[in-house]
Enzyme design. Structure first.
Site, short mmCIF file in Angstrom:
data_model
loop_
_atom_site.label_atom_id
_atom_site.label_comp_id
_atom_site.label_asym_id
_atom_site.label_seq_id
_atom_site.Cartn_x
_atom_site.Cartn_y
_atom_site.Cartn_z
N TYR A 140 0.82 -1.21 0.00
CA TYR A 140 0.00 0.00 0.00
C TYR A 140 0.85 1.26 0.00
CZ TYR A 140 -4.13 -2.89 1.05
OH TYR A 140 -5.15 -3.82 1.00
N LYS A 191 3.05 -15.40 1.71
CA LYS A 191 2.94 -16.11 0.43
C LYS A 191 4.39 -16.39 -0.01
CE LYS A 191 0.33 -17.57 -3.01
NZ LYS A 191 -0.55 -18.74 -2.89
N ASP A 223 -3.54 -18.00 1.14
CA ASP A 223 -4.72 -18.64 0.53
C ASP A 223 -5.28 -19.71 1.47
OD1 ASP A 223 -2.25 -19.78 0.01
OD2 ASP A 223 -2.80 -20.60 -1.93
N ASP A 247 -5.51 -6.65 5.76
CA ASP A 247 -6.70 -5.89 5.38
C ASP A 247 -7.84 -6.85 5.03
OD1 ASP A 247 -8.40 -3.92 4.54
OD2 ASP A 247 -7.24 -3.32 2.79
N ASP A 251 -11.10 -8.36 7.73
CA ASP A 251 -12.52 -8.14 7.40
C ASP A 251 -13.27 -9.46 7.36
OD1 ASP A 251 -12.38 -5.42 7.26
OD2 ASP A 251 -13.39 -5.29 5.32
#
Ligand code: NAD
Length: 356
Positions: A140, A191, A223, A247, A251
């Site tokens: 980000y 990852k 994943d 992020d 959620d």
């Protein structure tokens, strides 16, 4: 020494829910909690008054405070403003100005509310998971970034995923320290099979874990983590991960509980100073009606007592009081179900104070 708390109620339901958390904090003063509350403007309310969503006086107050209690910002009224002065800018501004790099998002499902989840009660009842998300680095913020036009005229968008060892170590320490106050298990999510940056993340977490021999470290690819969160979320204690993965996963985890009005959060700096706020927004659709659920904000105050003010006993008392009012069948509209007693925002706050 007196601890200073900056109280920034913000917009929409912000003032209503923050007032209930303040009630709870004030109730502890007679039991020796030495705090001083200062109130400041942020978001749309601040824009209306001063022309800025983060006035200098508020930023200064936040910098001087030991901790910040925030309601929420935003609303229909300010949606057409230029992006540079929208209420949300106030929030992003305070996070970056205070260097709040560690975002703590617990997903805790009170057994009394197990029916509120879209998952089967046996999968989620008793869920108590903490996601620690890196908040000021990663893709980000990485440079270079942008959209460029290639020689053949086609456009290409690009971002950079970058983490330094020091950034990984500092978020790792937050996760390991929190795990020590819980079940002493950290799952680091990456990852590493595809992204070199997160290969370094994994190596650095592994090296750091040697300083925390009492905490069990495991690794999981993102994943698989997404899958496990909806398959068997109770297997996790503390999950630590990068900005973008956090992020998305936080959620997902919050919705396991099915009740946005119940979940608190914290954003911490290097010294443990923090900003505490419910995960939900300003809910302009129900603002001013005294029907919003104040429990996420009250539980944010509990996190503040635990993580910044180092008052775990007071934090425990709030969390037990919330459980007690749920046992009593008290419910605001968002978590109401047949057979329960519907209460207003203020009545819920009063009930928590009575149950302390
Ligand atoms: P929201 O979280 O405000 O509301 C989503 C839904 O959940 C609404 O139906 C609302 O009534 C309900 N809800 C939220 N909190 C509740 C509570 N405590 N009790 C009962 N019901 C509750 O999200 P949104 O509608 O997408 O956004 C509204 C405004 O909030 C926007 O301006 C947005 O930018 C802002 N926002 C602010 C923050 C923040 O301040 N941290 C976070 C998210 C959104």
């Amino acid at each position: 020494m007196t601890k200073k708390i900056a109280v920034l109620a913000g917009d929409g339901i912000g003032p209503e829910i923050v007032a209930e958390a303040v009630k709870v904090l004030k109730a502890f003063k007679q039991d020796g909690l030495d705090i001083e509350l200062e109130h400041g403007l942020i978001g749309g309310a601040a824009y209306d008054e001063t022309g800025s969503p983060l006035p200098e006086a508020t930023l200064e107050m936040a910098k001087q405070a030991d901790a910040i209690l925030l309601g929420a910002v935003g609303g229909y009224k300010w949606e057409s403003l230029d992006i540079s002065v929208r209420p949300e800018k106030g929030l992003l501004g305070i996070r970056s100005q205070l260097n709040l790099f560690a975002n703590l998002r617990p997903a805790l499902l009170y057994p009394q509310l197990a029916d509120a989840s879209t998952l089967k009660p046996e999968v989620v009842a008793g869920l108590d998971l903490m996601i620690v998300r890196e908040l000021t680095g990663g893709i980000y913020f990485g440079q270079p970034r942008g959209i460029r036009t290639l020689e053949n005229g086609e456009k290409e968008g690009y971002n950079t995923l970058v983490y330094r060892e020091s950034e990984i170590n500092r978020i790792g320490r937050v996760a390991f320290d929190i795990a020590r106050k819980r079940q002493s298990r950290v799952c680091s999510v990456d990852k590493a099979n595809v992204l070199e940056c997160t290969e370094l993340w994994r190596e650095t977490m592994t090296t750091l874990s040697k300083e925390y021999a009492d905490v069990e470290l495991s690794h999981m690819y993102v994943d698989n983590a997404a899958m496990q969160l909806v398959r068997a979320p109770k297997q996790f204690d503390v999950m630590v991960t990068t900005n973008m993965f956090g992020d998305i996963l936080s959620d997902c985890a919050s919705m396991l509980t099915g009740s946005i009005g119940m979940l608190p959060s914290a954003s911490l700096d290097e010294n443990g100073k923090g900003m505490y706020e419910p995960i939900h927004g300003s809910a302009p659709d129900i603002a001013g009606q005294n029907i919003a659920n104040p429990l996420a904000t009250i539980l944010s105050a509990a996190m503040m007592l635990r993580y910044t003010l180092d008052q775990p006993d007071f934090a425990d008392r709030i969390e037990s009081a919330v459980s007690k009012v749920l046992d009593q069948g008290l419910r605001t509209a968002d978590i109401f179900s047949a057979g329960m007693t519907r209460v207003s925002t203020a009545e819920m706050g009063d009930a928590v104070v009575a149950a302390l």
